[in-house]
Structure formats: structure tokens, C-alpha cells
Scaffold this motif. Structure first.
Motif, PDB file in Angstrom:
ATOM      1  N   TYR A   1      -2.376  -2.420  10.538  1.00 26.75           N
ATOM      2  CA  TYR A   1      -2.847  -3.783  10.771  1.00 26.75           C
ATOM      3  C   TYR A   1      -4.047  -3.797  11.718  1.00 26.75           C
ATOM      4  CZ  TYR A   1       1.559  -5.354   8.647  1.00 26.75           C
ATOM      5  OH  TYR A   1       2.605  -5.583   7.805  1.00 26.75           O
ATOM      6  N   GLU A   2      -3.989  -2.995  12.741  1.00 24.03           N
ATOM      7  CA  GLU A   2      -5.098  -2.939  13.699  1.00 24.03           C
ATOM      8  C   GLU A   2      -6.377  -2.445  13.020  1.00 24.03           C
ATOM      9  OE1 GLU A   2      -5.455  -1.967  18.351  1.00 24.03           O
ATOM     10  OE2 GLU A   2      -4.633  -0.325  17.138  1.00 24.03           O
ATOM     11  N   ASN A   3      -6.260  -1.455  12.156  1.00 23.39           N
ATOM     12  CA  ASN A   3      -7.423  -0.964  11.407  1.00 23.39           C
ATOM     13  C   ASN A   3      -7.974  -2.028  10.458  1.00 23.39           C
ATOM     14  OD1 ASN A   3      -7.567   1.545  12.642  1.00 23.39           O
ATOM     15  ND2 ASN A   3      -6.139   2.476  11.179  1.00 23.39           N
ATOM     16  N   LEU A   4      -7.091  -2.797   9.832  1.00 20.41           N
ATOM     17  CA  LEU A   4      -7.544  -3.891   8.966  1.00 20.41           C
ATOM     18  C   LEU A   4      -8.368  -4.909   9.750  1.00 20.41           C
ATOM     19  CD1 LEU A   4      -4.501  -4.780   6.652  1.00 20.41           C
ATOM     20  CD2 LEU A   4      -6.689  -3.775   5.972  1.00 20.41           C
ATOM     21  N   ILE A   5      -7.888  -5.246  10.939  1.00 16.30           N
ATOM     22  CA  ILE A   5      -8.588  -6.226  11.773  1.00 16.30           C
ATOM     23  C   ILE A   5      -9.954  -5.695  12.197  1.00 16.30           C
ATOM     24  CG2 ILE A   5      -8.506  -7.424  14.003  1.00 16.30           C
ATOM     25  CD1 ILE A   5      -5.392  -7.462  13.571  1.00 16.30           C
ATOM     26  N   LYS A   6     -10.033  -4.423  12.505  1.00 16.07           N
ATOM     27  CA  LYS A   6     -11.319  -3.817  12.870  1.00 16.07           C
ATOM     28  C   LYS A   6     -12.268  -3.773  11.675  1.00 16.07           C
ATOM     29  CE  LYS A   6      -9.533  -0.918  16.578  1.00 16.07           C
ATOM     30  NZ  LYS A   6      -9.122   0.425  16.957  1.00 16.07           N
ATOM     31  N   GLN A   7     -11.724  -3.447  10.511  1.00 18.72           N
ATOM     32  CA  GLN A   7     -12.541  -3.320   9.305  1.00 18.72           C
ATOM     33  C   GLN A   7     -12.976  -4.686   8.771  1.00 18.72           C
ATOM     34  OE1 GLN A   7     -10.623  -1.027   6.243  1.00 18.72           O
ATOM     35  NE2 GLN A   7     -12.368  -1.109   4.878  1.00 18.72           N
ATOM     36  N   PHE A   8     -12.136  -5.688   8.938  1.00 20.45           N
ATOM     37  CA  PHE A   8     -12.415  -7.027   8.422  1.00 20.45           C
ATOM     38  C   PHE A   8     -12.319  -8.033   9.570  1.00 20.45           C
ATOM     39  CE2 PHE A   8     -10.432  -4.561   4.992  1.00 20.45           C
ATOM     40  CZ  PHE A   8     -11.458  -4.587   4.053  1.00 20.45           C
ATOM     41  N   PRO A   9     -13.363  -8.173  10.365  1.00 17.57           N
ATOM     42  CA  PRO A   9     -13.297  -9.030  11.558  1.00 17.57           C
ATOM     43  C   PRO A   9     -13.083 -10.516  11.253  1.00 17.57           C
ATOM     44  CG  PRO A   9     -15.521  -8.155  11.227  1.00 17.57           C
ATOM     45  CD  PRO A   9     -14.637  -7.502  10.218  1.00 17.57           C
TER      46      PRO A   9
END
Length: 158
Positions: A9-17
Motif C-alpha cells: 500500500y505504501e508503494n502504491l501511494i508513492k507511485q500514485f500520489p
């Protein structure tokens, strides 16, 4: 497993701000996972409890006490009477949670949900895209409500 999901989830948030929420990130009874997700991601996005809360005051009270989410999905036909559902929404709002009024699958073209969400001052409505007439009717009703001079919408999220 919890840490793997949290990292995902954290990577998703970083990848898709532009991502603003995650709904049902963990199973409805995985309170440890929900609490860790709130601690790690709750200041960045909305952590939305649907199955976690099931539009139920008892489950919401536990979630508030444990800080397991910062938003709730409200389904008017999930809790019996509309007054029971409204009391859960008001409880969530009084505790500072973001509220999202949601349609259920199998909806009709009736647009009453848009009026309900607006009247309850929910921050958001969840009805899906304009794919079908059952959804479009609700979006059209929101546009009608917006066009009236007496309608003021709530903020989408805190």
C-alpha cells in the motif's frame, strides 16, 4: 503478511500520489492490520472501513477506540432503518471520521441516495462511474442539487 500488505500500500501511494483512499485494506476482523495501517498511512490517505464497520454502531465504536480507520462507508440498506444508518453516520462525523454514503449493487435509477448523502452532509458519495443509468441518475441528481442556490456540499475529506 501484514507488513507485506502495508509495504504494498505504501508503494502504491508513492507511485500514485493522486490516490486518496484505500477501502477494506485488511479483513474485517484483522484489527491489528487496520491499526498498523492507520498508524503508517492514516495521515496520508483515507483508510476506509466498509466490511470493518458494516454500518454498525458497535463496530464503529470499537474502530474509533482503537483508531483503526479514519473514514467509513455508509450503506443505507445495510443497517435496517434509515434512522439507524443516520445515527451511525452522525456518530462517525462526531468522532472526526470522513463519511462516504454508498450505493449497493443492484441499484435502480432512483436518485434518492444523492439527496440522502447531501442532506446528511456526507463528504462523498460512492455510486460508481457513469457506466449505467442507475449510476448516471445519481450523478445527474447531484448536478441538479449543486445548481440550486440553497445547496452547500460538505468537504470531500478532512
Amino acid at each position: 503478511m501484514i507488513i507485506i500488505k502495508l509495504n504494498y500500500y505504501e508503494n502504491l501511494i508513492k507511485q500514485f500520489p493522486f490516490l486518496i483512499s484505500i477501502e477494506d485494506g485488511f479483513a474485517e476482523n484483522d484489527y491489528d492490520g487496520w491499526i498498523l495501517m492507520m498508524n503508517k498511512l492514516g495521515s496520508k490517505i483515507m483508510i476506509v472501513g466498509d466490511d470493518l464497520f458494516t454500518t454498525n454502531a458497535t463496530r464503529l465504536a470499537r474502530g474509533v477506540a482503537e483508531r483503526s480507520a479514519n473514514a467509513i462507508l455508509i450503506k443505507p440498506n445495510q443497517n435496517g432503518l434509515v434512522t439507524f444508518t443516520e445515527s451511525v453516520l452522525k456518530m462517525a462525523q462526531s468522532e472526526g471520521l470522513n463519511t462516504i454514503v454508498s450505493a449497493r449493487s443492484g441499484e435502480t435509477e432512483d436518485s434518492w441516495l444523492a439527496d440522502l448523502a447531501t442532506g446528511w452532509r456526507a463528504g462523498q458519495i460512492k455510486v460508481g462511474s457513469t457506466h449505467g443509468s442507475d449510476r448516471t441518475s445519481k450523478w445527474n441528481r447531484l448536478l441538479e442539487l449543486e445548481a440550486t442556490q440553497n445547496t452547500t456540499f460538505a468537504k470531500p475529506f478532512n
